[in-house]
Design a protein around this motif. Sequence first.
Motif, short mmCIF file in Angstrom:
data_model
loop_
_atom_site.label_atom_id
_atom_site.label_comp_id
_atom_site.label_asym_id
_atom_site.label_seq_id
_atom_site.Cartn_x
_atom_site.Cartn_y
_atom_site.Cartn_z
N LEU A 110 0.84 -1.19 0.00
CA LEU A 110 0.00 0.00 0.00
C LEU A 110 0.88 1.25 0.00
CD1 LEU A 110 -2.91 1.06 0.16
CD2 LEU A 110 -2.66 1.12 2.64
N GLY A 111 0.64 2.13 -0.96
CA GLY A 111 1.42 3.35 -1.07
C GLY A 111 2.55 3.27 -2.07
N THR A 112 2.81 2.08 -2.61
CA THR A 112 3.85 1.94 -3.62
C THR A 112 3.28 2.20 -5.01
OG1 THR A 112 3.41 -0.44 -3.71
CG2 THR A 112 5.18 0.29 -2.26
N GLU A 113 4.14 2.55 -5.94
CA GLU A 113 3.72 2.88 -7.29
C GLU A 113 4.07 1.73 -8.24
OE1 GLU A 113 1.95 5.44 -7.95
OE2 GLU A 113 2.14 6.33 -5.96
N GLY A 114 3.36 1.68 -9.37
CA GLY A 114 3.62 0.67 -10.38
C GLY A 114 2.43 -0.24 -10.58
N GLU A 115 2.28 -0.74 -11.80
CA GLU A 115 1.13 -1.58 -12.14
C GLU A 115 1.15 -2.90 -11.38
OE1 GLU A 115 -2.44 -2.31 -13.58
OE2 GLU A 115 -1.31 -0.45 -13.96
N ALA A 116 2.35 -3.49 -11.22
CA ALA A 116 2.43 -4.77 -10.51
C ALA A 116 2.01 -4.60 -9.05
CB ALA A 116 3.85 -5.32 -10.59
N TYR A 117 2.47 -3.53 -8.42
CA TYR A 117 2.10 -3.27 -7.03
C TYR A 117 0.61 -2.97 -6.90
CZ TYR A 117 7.15 -2.89 -6.39
OH TYR A 117 8.49 -3.13 -6.36
N ARG A 118 0.07 -2.27 -7.90
CA ARG A 118 -1.36 -1.97 -7.90
C ARG A 118 -2.17 -3.27 -7.99
NH1 ARG A 118 -1.27 1.13 -11.98
NH2 ARG A 118 -0.58 2.96 -10.78
N PHE A 119 -1.69 -4.19 -8.80
CA PHE A 119 -2.35 -5.50 -8.92
C PHE A 119 -2.33 -6.24 -7.59
CE2 PHE A 119 -1.95 -10.08 -9.51
CZ PHE A 119 -3.04 -10.37 -10.31
N LEU A 120 -1.16 -6.24 -6.93
CA LEU A 120 -1.03 -6.93 -5.65
C LEU A 120 -1.95 -6.31 -4.59
CD1 LEU A 120 2.83 -7.45 -5.53
CD2 LEU A 120 1.09 -9.22 -5.78
N ARG A 121 -2.05 -4.98 -4.57
CA ARG A 121 -2.93 -4.32 -3.61
C ARG A 121 -4.39 -4.66 -3.87
NH1 ARG A 121 0.28 0.20 -4.89
NH2 ARG A 121 -1.47 1.13 -6.03
N ARG A 122 -4.77 -4.55 -5.16
CA ARG A 122 -6.17 -4.76 -5.50
C ARG A 122 -6.62 -6.18 -5.16
NH1 ARG A 122 -5.88 -4.07 -10.74
NH2 ARG A 122 -5.99 -1.80 -10.57
N TYR A 123 -5.84 -7.15 -5.59
CA TYR A 123 -6.25 -8.53 -5.35
C TYR A 123 -5.93 -8.98 -3.94
CZ TYR A 123 -7.69 -8.90 -10.14
OH TYR A 123 -8.36 -8.71 -11.32
N GLY A 124 -5.01 -8.30 -3.28
CA GLY A 124 -4.76 -8.60 -1.88
C GLY A 124 -5.98 -8.33 -1.03
N VAL A 125 -6.61 -7.18 -1.24
CA VAL A 125 -7.78 -6.84 -0.43
C VAL A 125 -8.98 -7.71 -0.82
CG1 VAL A 125 -8.69 -4.99 -1.91
CG2 VAL A 125 -9.04 -4.90 0.56
N VAL A 126 -9.10 -8.07 -2.10
CA VAL A 126 -10.21 -8.93 -2.53
C VAL A 126 -10.07 -10.32 -1.90
CG1 VAL A 126 -11.20 -10.13 -4.51
CG2 VAL A 126 -10.66 -7.70 -4.67
N VAL A 127 -8.86 -10.87 -1.94
CA VAL A 127 -8.63 -12.20 -1.37
C VAL A 127 -8.80 -12.16 0.15
CG1 VAL A 127 -6.89 -14.00 -0.98
CG2 VAL A 127 -7.16 -12.99 -3.25
N TYR A 128 -8.34 -11.07 0.78
CA TYR A 128 -8.49 -10.98 2.23
C TYR A 128 -9.96 -11.06 2.63
CZ TYR A 128 -9.10 -8.88 6.81
OH TYR A 128 -9.50 -8.65 8.10
N PHE A 129 -10.78 -10.22 2.02
CA PHE A 129 -12.20 -10.22 2.39
C PHE A 129 -12.89 -11.51 1.94
CE2 PHE A 129 -11.85 -5.48 2.67
CZ PHE A 129 -12.32 -5.37 3.96
N GLY A 130 -12.61 -11.96 0.71
CA GLY A 130 -13.29 -13.13 0.18
C GLY A 130 -12.95 -14.41 0.93
N PHE A 131 -11.66 -14.70 1.05
CA PHE A 131 -11.25 -15.94 1.71
C PHE A 131 -11.50 -15.86 3.22
CE2 PHE A 131 -8.23 -18.20 -1.41
CZ PHE A 131 -9.07 -17.89 -2.47
N GLY A 132 -11.32 -14.65 3.80
CA GLY A 132 -11.62 -14.50 5.22
C GLY A 132 -13.09 -14.78 5.51
N TYR A 133 -13.96 -14.31 4.63
CA TYR A 133 -15.40 -14.53 4.78
C TYR A 133 -15.72 -16.03 4.71
CZ TYR A 133 -20.43 -14.22 3.79
OH TYR A 133 -21.80 -14.35 3.82
N LEU A 134 -15.12 -16.73 3.74
CA LEU A 134 -15.36 -18.16 3.60
C LEU A 134 -14.82 -18.93 4.81
CD1 LEU A 134 -14.52 -18.65 -0.19
CD2 LEU A 134 -16.78 -18.59 0.88
N ALA A 135 -13.67 -18.50 5.34
CA ALA A 135 -13.12 -19.14 6.54
C ALA A 135 -14.07 -18.96 7.72
CB ALA A 135 -11.74 -18.57 6.85
#
Length: 223
Positions: A110-135
């Motif tokens: 979070l706070g880093t620049e670049g498309e790869a980092y943006r991808f990691l942030r975006r899908y990091g939060v999606v996986v956190y909420f999604g998988f956390g909810y399923l758990a």
Amino acid sequence: MNADDARLPLWPLPLLIALLFLVAAHAAYLLSIQAGHVPACVPYLEGCVSISRAARHGDGNHLFRLLVIPCAVLHALVWWLARHWLRGGRLMLVLGVMSAIALAVYATFLGTEGEAYRFLRRYGVVVYFGFGYLAQLALMRRASRMQALPASVIAWMSWIAMAMLALGVANVVAGLAVPDPAAKDRWENVFEWWLGLLMIGWYGVLAFSWRRQRVAVTLPANT
């Protein structure tokens, strides 16, 4: 169990998860407002800023990382201990640990620049909420079958889970029904803040129940 063995209560761990995340998001937002990085509003009602944007810059970003990365470690530990407590639940553990890893990745980049980092942030939060909810659903199902939690606690957890699901559906509907991009962003931000609050609220209920039932791990005494 030996009479000299110590019992370590588990309830402070999920409670600490809730408190760390709550403080991290809101304190980072206040610091970002003071530094002029983001506008001031009530994000739960006005949606002027997302959690990510609130913690993306300056001291707010540093504080958010400082609190959330240890919080991710606590997530993984809680799910490992929950599997021990329920005497099983491999899928629950896998989902919970993957959610914890995703939260750590999100906070790290979070706070880093670049498309790869943006991808990691975006899908990091999606996986956190999604998988956390399923758990969470997996824990509720197993705990209910084993009668490891009172019916009232399962009911509270279920209401929180249904509210999170309703927010997810409302977010999709808003994305399709709201034509104005600015208004769509505001609605998404509102849903994100409430979803985060409900997620940590679930851990708060787990902490309350573990404390009430005196759930603990046994630490062998030194011989």
